[in-house]
Design an enzyme around this catalytic site. Sequence first.
Site, mmCIF file in Angstrom:
data_model
loop_
_atom_site.group_PDB
_atom_site.id
_atom_site.type_symbol
_atom_site.label_atom_id
_atom_site.label_comp_id
_atom_site.label_asym_id
_atom_site.label_seq_id
_atom_site.Cartn_x
_atom_site.Cartn_y
_atom_site.Cartn_z
ATOM 1 N N GLU A 1 0.820 -1.344 -0.089
ATOM 2 C CA GLU A 1 -0.110 0.160 -0.018
ATOM 3 C C GLU A 1 0.884 1.351 -0.040
ATOM 4 O O GLU A 1 0.495 2.491 -0.574
ATOM 5 C CB GLU A 1 -0.923 -0.129 1.131
ATOM 6 C CG GLU A 1 -2.171 -0.604 0.929
ATOM 7 C CD GLU A 1 -2.105 -2.232 1.213
ATOM 8 O OE1 GLU A 1 -0.985 -2.510 1.738
ATOM 9 O OE2 GLU A 1 -2.819 -3.160 1.106
ATOM 10 N N HIS B 1 -12.029 -5.224 8.286
ATOM 11 C CA HIS B 1 -12.568 -4.985 7.113
ATOM 12 C C HIS B 1 -13.835 -4.324 6.864
ATOM 13 O O HIS B 1 -14.864 -4.281 5.920
ATOM 14 C CB HIS B 1 -12.865 -6.260 6.346
ATOM 15 C CG HIS B 1 -11.420 -7.009 5.934
ATOM 16 N ND1 HIS B 1 -10.872 -7.548 6.889
ATOM 17 C CD2 HIS B 1 -10.941 -6.963 4.942
ATOM 18 C CE1 HIS B 1 -9.605 -8.182 6.170
ATOM 19 N NE2 HIS B 1 -9.742 -7.786 5.000
#
Lengths: 328, 333
Positions: free
Chosen positions: A64, A133
């Site tokens: 990321e 999540h």
Amino acid sequence: MGEETKTMRGLEAIRLAIEEEMERDESVFLIGEDIGRFGGAFFVTEGLLEKFGPERIRETPISENAILGCAVGAAMVGMRPIAEIMFADFLTVCMEMIVNQAAKASYMYGGQISVPVTIRVPFGTGIMGAAQHSQSFESWFMHVPGLKVVLPSDARDFKGLMKTAIRDDDPVIFFENKRAYYLTGDVPLDKDFTIPFGQARKFTEGDDVTIVATGAMVQESIIAATKLKEDNIQCEVIDPRTLVPMDKKTILNSVEKTGKLIVVDEGCKTCSVSAEIAAIVAEEGFQFLKNRIIRLNTPDVPIPYSPNLEKAIIPNAKLIQGNVKKLI
Amino acid sequence: MSSDELPKDLSSDELINLYKKMLLIREFEQRITKDVGRIKSPLVHTYTGEEAIAVGACAAINEDDYITSTHRGHGHFIAKGGNINSLMAEIYGKEGGICKGRGGSMHVADFSKYMLGANGIVGAGPPLALGVALASKMRNEDKVVLTFFGDGAANQGMLHESMNLAAIWKLPIIFVLENNMYGWSTPVHYATPIKDLSLRAQGYGMKGLTIDVNDVIEVYKTIKEAVDFARNGGGPTLIECKTYRWGGQMTMDADKYRSTEEKEEWKKKCPIEAYKIKLIKSELIDKAFIQKIEEDTLEQIELSVKITKKSPKPDTNTVLDDIYKNPMNLGGN
């Protein structure tokens, strides 16, 4: 003259916006994990690899910081990258590029450059994602000067605001509510349909209570307002749509009219979007208030896995309805 | 091993310029160190002792090639052709500074010189370099990016993500690792289990080289080769340049963790002194010319201080400028 529209889901509206902007401007490209062959974790970018090729739909390893480094660095030299971080929860591993680099570059380099990057982030509950999540981190980024924070709640706004985000010269973090991905709506097909930042949207009009809501909470608020109409209670449902810049004027004007305010957001309560909006009204519209401000949030708890537990903590129409009645 | 031979692809002027630039950096940093009381910031990191790297590396690229820098960025700024008056003024926090006094020592940048900024976050330069290199590649600009970072950054995750991505996409990046032996007070032999940090390159399928002499020509030659390789589509290279930070980590550092013997040992390996001898030996310059260069250098620095003193403090009415490029639309409904 009515505008030409097409009914589509939120995720398709985002795709349409990206597709149109990629056709319009060669400097726009996409970067992220599994955005090509797979089409993105939520299929937002499905079909774009075939259309634009691997140079402009750039699939990356799971890195990321490198994804955002690529996007921010390219934006610093004039490209208009759109980076996808698969889940908002993963922002924690790449905060550096957003907070210390993208947000700061224009200011700390004395205005020599701008960073026209768009960072797309799916967020929120509803898919049994559990603690890592499902989170709603949007309020964190309101605390970082230099970023613009966008959070649309339906298909039309997804398209119009995504196009504005891509065309904007500043770093934009674009929060995509997972539940809103699957909500259908009429989306203008005009290729120059954009929605300016800093303009809230009023979904219903009313004189009794102002409900300011974001993301999935907008639909819950609309449902609540519709039900409350049966009891002759008129609510004004307002979606700020962009958290930075925040359209204070629309919110304050509404509170001036109703004297009562409920703020609903999916983030956990402490230091949430609702906290900021409540503070704005308390500070700048105290004289309008005829009752206390109510904030409806997820409590300060990690998001649980089991659907009945998750459901128990996320604000919904029924909760909003009951709280409106408390204020009347 | 230091090479005695001067590179044939550099003209006499260019060879002399390497000396001038190193000396300019050295004297500039000496002046900053001397003026620290007036500058007031405890967070000014000087490049003294490491001059050969920035100067040798920047000589190996074109004017419109890019560099990213570190928190110790004055040397990179000067080596890339930045103006020392606006550098000095920036370090003093004046309006005439390159970043109008908003950035200071740790954020000096000159985008007109393709110097993309010193950076206060250790390891943040390389990920940004990826995007710069990618943009250049997508626009077929044939540019390369030098990304400078230190032995401290060598252990940051961001760097490893960056080396991997640069390698799989064959991006035109040269990872220039300035190993000055310390991350603040932490010695590199404590922080890493290997002797040569260039070994890390192997894990990313790229070439890794270590230059263990503090020598501007050796740096130039090695970087040049990597630059040519990158420009021809070969992808990135990791080059570790062993060097030594003569001063403390920054202006506030009393530097009690390093022995005097160690520091003196490294000062004997002064890259500027060594190069001066080489230039004299090759008869490119003589002692009179050296004296002239020294005088000119000090004059330039004196002038930059004068200009800085005349430059006004930033106007507080402008403190909210430049946060955003596009005005914040607050239209309301």
